[in-house]
Design a protein around this motif. Structure first.
Motif, mmCIF file in Angstrom:
data_model
loop_
_atom_site.group_PDB
_atom_site.id
_atom_site.type_symbol
_atom_site.label_atom_id
_atom_site.label_comp_id
_atom_site.label_asym_id
_atom_site.label_seq_id
_atom_site.Cartn_x
_atom_site.Cartn_y
_atom_site.Cartn_z
ATOM 1 N N THR A 1035 0.866 -1.186 0.000
ATOM 2 C CA THR A 1035 0.000 0.000 0.000
ATOM 3 C C THR A 1035 0.895 1.225 0.000
ATOM 4 O O THR A 1035 2.084 1.143 -0.327
ATOM 5 C CB THR A 1035 -0.916 -0.013 1.225
ATOM 6 N N ASP A 1036 0.339 2.368 0.393
ATOM 7 C CA ASP A 1036 1.116 3.598 0.368
ATOM 8 C C ASP A 1036 2.101 3.680 1.521
ATOM 9 O O ASP A 1036 3.131 4.335 1.425
ATOM 10 C CB ASP A 1036 0.206 4.836 0.390
ATOM 11 N N THR A 1112 6.022 1.455 -3.021
ATOM 12 C CA THR A 1112 4.756 1.809 -2.379
ATOM 13 C C THR A 1112 3.933 2.680 -3.310
ATOM 14 O O THR A 1112 4.475 3.368 -4.197
ATOM 15 C CB THR A 1112 5.006 2.546 -1.063
ATOM 16 N N ALA A 1118 -3.523 5.268 -3.798
ATOM 17 C CA ALA A 1118 -3.929 4.396 -2.705
ATOM 18 C C ALA A 1118 -5.360 4.674 -2.281
ATOM 19 O O ALA A 1118 -6.146 3.758 -2.037
ATOM 20 C CB ALA A 1118 -2.980 4.558 -1.519
ATOM 21 N N GLY A 1122 -8.285 2.044 -2.629
ATOM 22 C CA GLY A 1122 -9.009 1.577 -1.447
ATOM 23 C C GLY A 1122 -10.483 1.930 -1.499
ATOM 24 O O GLY A 1122 -11.315 1.259 -0.911
ATOM 25 N N ASP A 1187 -2.291 -7.143 -7.320
ATOM 26 C CA ASP A 1187 -1.705 -6.651 -6.077
ATOM 27 C C ASP A 1187 -1.024 -7.746 -5.293
ATOM 28 O O ASP A 1187 -0.235 -7.476 -4.404
ATOM 29 C CB ASP A 1187 -2.781 -6.020 -5.188
#
Length: 1250
Positions: A1035-1036, A1112, A1118, A1122, A1187
């Motif tokens: 993720t970030d 990242t 992100a 999300g 992912d």
């Protein structure tokens, strides 16, 4: 006045050294008064200070000293005489007496004339009396001219005049001037001059001489006085005619003159004549020529000879003559001399009972008379029976102490008097050694040393030296005892070390001293400076290193000299001299630094020197004195004076010119001449205004140019030459383009330059076609294609035509070749090389000059592929007329198509029929990457990617390995044949624990194996956990690393390490148990690349279990991911996009295959236009949104199959980096970067340990 004892001391020491008292030796410096004072022995008086022979009472002095000082034991007493009569200064209260001496002062107060007279000082004690020379005290009168009335002097024009000065007497020197009352000097010449007596003489009077203020001035510089005589008036009466008359002498009178003067004085002879016309004076010496020291002054009337000597005696004549007659006067010159000593009486010490002789002799002209005195009295007044006085000698027989006295000898003639005091001391004395005892001496090997033993004794002592308490005196060629008692040892050696004793013996007794001698090693320069030849402006460095006796440590001094002058570095630092530790540096060397440099290595005992020359090299100085001569219309000769070559011979001179019309102020080279020449003949163009300059050249470089000459202009003329470099081109088939190199502006030779272009077809009966143009090109239109022409170009200007031009051959324009090469054949030489042959294109089909042939070829497919495609075009050009070529660089096991075309200056002709050929099978290329991973205690897993090009049918792999621990001996090379071409992983078992191995892997085909790729790895001390299906979720700001542990390692531990690739610092987690199945890395920065490693230990090295590079997500991405990735509408949209993309790719594939089936399309592919056709590279895009991706090290699947997949989060996929990593473990990403991304699944047949 020198001490009368100085020579007596020498005589004394001469006696000590066993010299006869009749042969005294001067030159030793032992003060006798110190010796006698030390012994408290009486000594005779000796004058030490006395006034000069004359004392002048100048009015501006405060007092006048009368000096008289003496030494002796007892202290001398003083008395004076004045004019031969006793004179007691103590009786006159005006006189000032000095303590402890006989000197007194006459004050300048009141009338000092009463003290005028001749004085003499007497210094006496009971042993004798010393007397001074006579001292004359002179009180000068103030000079004055008498007051008088002088009547005017009246003469007729042409008659002589004498104006008398008659200056008053005074202290010399006397200076006389004739001036007017207005202090203007009377002009003097051959007619008017001043005599030595001060009178002003006119050889003949002129009316302009009339005036009323002739004044004579007399100057006395020593008394600072100038006096003036009463002005005199002269009246010259005018006469109608001047009567000529022969000369007569105004000075001197009579026919001859006797002249006497003293040696070293200046001789002055004067002749002043009257007459009309004015007489001229000539000087001669009878029987000889005038000496070089002779000068004629006062307009020829005064002869001067400086510092005369005996040879200047003789007869001199002066002759005064004019056009009427002449007169002669003779001078008889005699050079005399005041007294000078030829044998001066010497002071001496004599032993009791000896005979003493005192000699006194003097020379001079006239011969001096000798007068003797004893203690200031005539010998007759001091009678002694055993004393005998002759003209120049006094002899004393059987002397006793009472015969000690001061003897005076006086030599006199009319030019002066000499006085000498000789002290005769009679005594006996025990030897006394004046040199101190236990003196320390040091000397270096090979040098000389002097051990001193100065002795005072009477009678003379015998001197002897012994060494180290031996009884035998030192002897040998190297040992020498001097007359003064010193022992000299020549060329000393180490054996001369030791203690020496000096013994002095006479009848009164014996004395001794010791001296210690220490022999040192010599100082030697072992690294001397070397001669240097160095460029000006650079740094010169001399080295000077010396060896010396170590006992003198700290005593060595190294100094430097330039041209025998010591360098003072306190004063010369600004001049660029620096010295340190035996190294001399000269920064920014200039010409003044050139010379000889001397290094001087010096201790307190000796020194050594070494020299080297510094030669400064530089470019030659500027030539000077440029001159033009031999002027002609088209040439001129230039000469010059070369400058200094600065130690590098001038090799050549460069002559440049500048002209004022076309390129003013721009200088160009005209000619170069040898360095030994100083002139050059310059060939010139017409109608040019030139200037010239010269510079010298040597090995260093070119010097500065000289100042330019004056301008030189040539007249106009016809051109000297025609254009050159004629080029005939044809850009179109029906045109011929003629171009040429134009004449330079300076070559025009005059105004109005044109070009005449003439042409005609070759071998055709045609007349020349002529055109006159100004430009330097011409186009002939409507020509047949590629036909030869004869062409010539001639220059002209207003003065006429240039020379007859040369004919050149050219062709009209070319066209494309109209035929293709035939009979194209191919001979396959090996799997990468072929030979192509073809038939020549005939000349009539070329339509121009043949440029050569081009071979174009395409690779259709690998023979492993069933489908043919259009490959990239390749081409090679072969210039010239040939029919074969070698084509390298082909790929093995491939199908190719090839054509051949001919080309000329216009371009390519048509292509030949295409020929298809196949290359044989070859060995595979080197395997792109090999990685050793999962190192266990007794096993290592090797993983690799297949060769990019198999170059045939891949049959398997050949694996070799050996032990390479840190020893010189390598382990035995072992090999494994891997027969399955689909295998890309192999586990090597039964290896030694904690040992390093090297692996070599080759891909193999049916014809052999290719080059090897190598890798090294080390087995572990303990078993390393086996992790399966390692993946990452990024993720970030965090990353989740997941895995499945192997059944045998479900409870093992390892560590997770990661680093920011921009910062480079590793961070390591706490121990992680394999049973957890995942690990979270938190605190990551958004949009940042990280490297992740799984380690078996808590420190980072290159032996990680697994490694990957992740990136990242950015914050925006992100949040979108999300927020919408789980929405159903977003999923539907993504499916629609995927369906459309698949449809487009299928349509492109069908269209490409369809295009390959048309015959026209195939012909276009096989016969392209070489000049215009290009190849379009197929491109494609790749998209992935996975992912959850396996890491690079995750090759082991749950079911035991091996899957080669791309690293989902590798830096290559993101496209922001170049995909090149320095850390081990990233091989999958590297391989994916070189090959188009594809996915395949290989069933593994290699044994896999659980």
């Amino acid at each position: 006045m020198a001490s009368p004892w100085s020579c007596g001391v020498s005589v004394l020491l001469g006696l000590i050294s066993r010299l006869s008292i009749f042969h005294p030796a001067c030159g030793l410096d032992i003060p006798l008064d110190v010796v006698l004072g030390h012994l408290n022995i009486e000594q005779l008086p000796s004058l030490t200070v006395q006034s000069p022979s004359s004392v002048i009472a100048f009015p501006f002095d405060e007092r006048y000293p009368m000096k008289c000082e003496a030494r002796g034991n007892p202290e001398p007493e003083y008395r004076w005489t004045k004019n031969g009569q006793e004179f007691d200064p103590n009786q006159d209260p005006r006189l000032i007496k000095e303590e402890d001496s006989g000197s007194f002062l006459i004050p300048n107060s009141g009338n000092v004339t009463e003290y005028q007279g001749t004085y003499r000082c007497y210094a006496s004690n009971r042993l004798g009396t010393a007397i001074s020379e006579e001292i004359e005290f002179i009180v000068p009168n103030v000079p004055k001219f008498p007051k008088e009335k002088i009547n005017p002097i009246v003469v007729d024009e042409g008659q002589p005049i004498i104006l008398e000065c008659n200056p008053p007497k005074g202290i010399p020197p006397l200076q006389i001037y004739w001036m007017t009352l207005g202090l203007q000097h009377i002009e003097q010449d051959e007619r008017v001059s001043m005599g030595l007596n001060g009178n002003l003489y006119f050889s003949n009077a002129l009316e302009k001489d009339s005036r009323r203020d002739y004044c004579c001035f007399a100057a006395f510089p020593r008394i600072r006085t100038i006096v003036q005589k009463t002005a005199m008036s002269v009246i010259v009466r005018n006469t109608n005619a001047l009567m000529e008359r022969k000369p007569s002498l105004l000075v001197p009178s009579g026919g001859q003159t006797e002249v006497r003067l003293v040696k070293e004085q200046e001789l002055e002879l004067e002749c002043i004549a009257e007459g009309f016309p004015t007489p001229k004076i000539e000087w001669t010496k009878m029987g000889s020529v005038l000496p070089d020291r002779a000068k004629v002054e006062s307009h020829g009337k005064l002869l001067k000879i400086s510092r005369v000597h005996e040879a200047d005696s003789g007869k001199y004549t002066c002759k005064a003559k004019n056009s009427i007659g002449e007169v002669v006067h003779k001078f008889h010159v005699t050079v005399e001399e005041p007294p000078r000593w030829t044998e001066k009486p010497e002071s001496l010490i004599s032993m009791i009972g000896a005979d003493v002789f005192i000699k006194c002799a003097a020379a001079g002209l006239p011969q001096p008379t000798i007068t003797w005195k004893v203690n200031g009295l005539a010998p007759s007044d001091v009678p002694v029976s055993k004393r005998k006085v002759s003209y120049d000698t006094i002899s004393l027989h059987n002397v006793q102490p009472g015969d000690s006295a001061v003897y005076q000898c006086e030599a006199s003639n009319r030019h002066g008097t000499l006085l000498a005091n000789a002290n005769i001391l009679v005594m006996n004395l025990l030897p006394m050694i004046l040199t101190g005892d236990s003196q320390e001496y040091a000397a270096v090997v090979g040098r000389n040393v002097m051990l001193h033993c100065k002795v005072f004794s009477s009678p003379p002592a015998t001197i002897s030296w012994v060494k180290d308490d031996t009884a035998k005196p030192v002897d040998g060629e190297r040992f020498f005892v001097h007359e003064n008692g010193s022992l000299e040892i020549n060329y000393v050696t180490k054996e001369d070390n030791g203690q020496y004793t000096c013994f002095a013996t006479n009848m009164e007794g014996k004395s001794a001293i010791t001296a210690n001698l220490d022999i040192k090693d010599p100082t030697r320069i072992v690294d001397p400076p070397q001669d240097l030849r160095i460029l000006r402006g650079t740094t010169a460095q001399f080295t000077c290193q010396a060896d010396y006796d170590k006992s003198l440590r700290g005593d060595l001094e190294i100094s430097w000299e330039k041209d025998d002058m010591e360098l003072d570095f306190n004063l010369t630092e600004s001049m660029g001299y620096f010295a340190d530790d035996g190294i001399l540096q000269i920064a920014n060397v200039s010409h003044k630094d050139q010379g000889m440099y001397t290094c001087r290595a010096r201790t307190s005992l000796d020194q050594d020197i070494a020299s080297a020359h510094l030669i400064v090299l530089d470019v030659p100085d500027t030539p000077t004195d440029l001159v033009l001569f031999e002027h002609k219309d088209r040439s001129v000769r230039l000469k010059w004076v070369p400058g200094d070559d600065h130690n590098s011979s001038t090799t050549e001179f460069i002559v440049e010119y500048e002209e004022s019309q076309w390129e003013p102020e721009k200088w160009k080279e005209m000619v170069q001449v040898a360095g030994n020449q100083t002139s050059a003949l310059l060939k010139l163009h017409g109608h040019v205004d030139y200037r010239f300059r010269v510079a010298g050249m040597n090995a260093v470089g070119r010097g500065e140019f000289s100042e330019p000459t004056r301008r030189y202009k040539t007249p106009p003329a016809a051109p000297d030459r025609n254009p050159e470099n004629i080029k005939i081109e044809g850009h179109l088939p029906d045109e011929m383009d003629i171009k040429w190199e134009p004449l330079l502006p300076i070559e025009h030779n005059g105004p109005g330059l044109d070009y005449k272009v003439s042409f005609r077809r070759k071998n055709a009966e045609e007349k020349w076609k002529e055109f006159v143009v100004k430009r330097h090109s011409f186009i002939v239109k409507n020509t047949p294609t590629f036909v030869p022409y004869e062409i010539k170009i001639q220059a002209k200007n207003h003065q006429g035509w240039g020379p007859e031009p040369k004919v050149v051959i050219g062709y009209s324009g070319e066209d494309f070749p109209s035929a293709a090469p035939e009979d194209v054949a191919i001979d396959v030489l090996n799997n990468t090389l072929i030979k192509v042959t073809w038939a020549h294109v005939s000349q009539d089909k070329l339509n121009g000059h043949l440029g050569g042939y081009r071979v174009n070829w395409w690779r259709f497919r690998s023979l492993l592929d069933s489908q043919r495609g259009q490959g990239e075009k390749h081409s090679l050009t072969f210039p010239g007329d040939r029919n074969h070529a070698i084509i390298p660089g082909l790929r093995p096991f491939s199908e190719y198509s090839l054509i051949v075309v001919a080309f000329n200056g216009r371009g390519n002709g048509p292509g030949s029929h295409s020929v298809t050929f196949k290359t044989p099978e070859g060995v595979p290329e080197q395997i792109p990457i090999l990685r050793a991973t999962n190192a266990q205690r007794n096993s290592i897993t090797l993983v690799w990617a297949p060769p990019l090009e198999a170059n045939g049918v891949l049959t398997g792999y050949f694996l070799e390995y050996q032990l390479i621990n840190d020893t010189e001996d390598l382990g035995k090379l072992q090999s494994i044949n891997i027969s399955s071409p689909d295998t890309n992983k192999w586990v090597l078992e039964n290896l030694e624990p904690v040992s390093r191995y090297k692996f070599y892997l080759r891909g193999c085909s049916r014809v052999g194996c290719g080059p090897a790729v190598s890798e090294e790895s080390t087995t572990a001390l303990e078993a390393i956990p086996t992790l399966l299906n390692i993946s990452s979720h990024v993720t970030d700001n965090f990353a989740k690393i997941s895995w499945i542990p192997a059944s045998e390692h479900k409870d093992a531990e390892f560590y997770v390490a990661y680093k920011n690739n921009r910062e480079g610092n590793w961070k390591i987690s706490e121990a992680v148990n394999t049973s957890r199945n995942f690990h979270i890395i938190q605190g990551l920065e958004p949009g940042t690349v990280y490297t992740v490693r799984l380690l078996t230990k808590n420190w980072v090295d290159n032996s990680s279990i697994f490694e990957d590079v992740i990136k990242t997500r950015g914050k925006g991405l992100a949040s979108i991911h999300g927020g919408i990735s789980t929405q159903s509408w977003f999923i539907g949209l993504m499916c629609a996009v995927a369906f459309l993309t698949l449809t487009v790719l299928i349509a492109c594939f069908i269209n490409r295959n369809k295009g390959g089936k048309y015959s026209v399309k195939e012909k276009e592919d096989l016969h392209p236009d070489v000049e215009s056709q290009g190849m379009n590279d197929d491109t494609f895009c790749e998209y992935s949104d996975n992912d959850e991706k396996p890491l690079k090290g995750s090759l082991r699947s749950l079911d035991g199959d091996i899957k080669a997949t791309d690293s989902g989060d590798s830096l290559v996929d993101y496209g922001d980096e170049d995909g090149q990593f320095n850390e081990d473990g990233s091989f999958i990403g590297e391989y994916a970067g070189r090959k188009a991304r594809e996915s395949m699944e290989v069933k593994g047949t290699a044994p896999i340990s659980a």
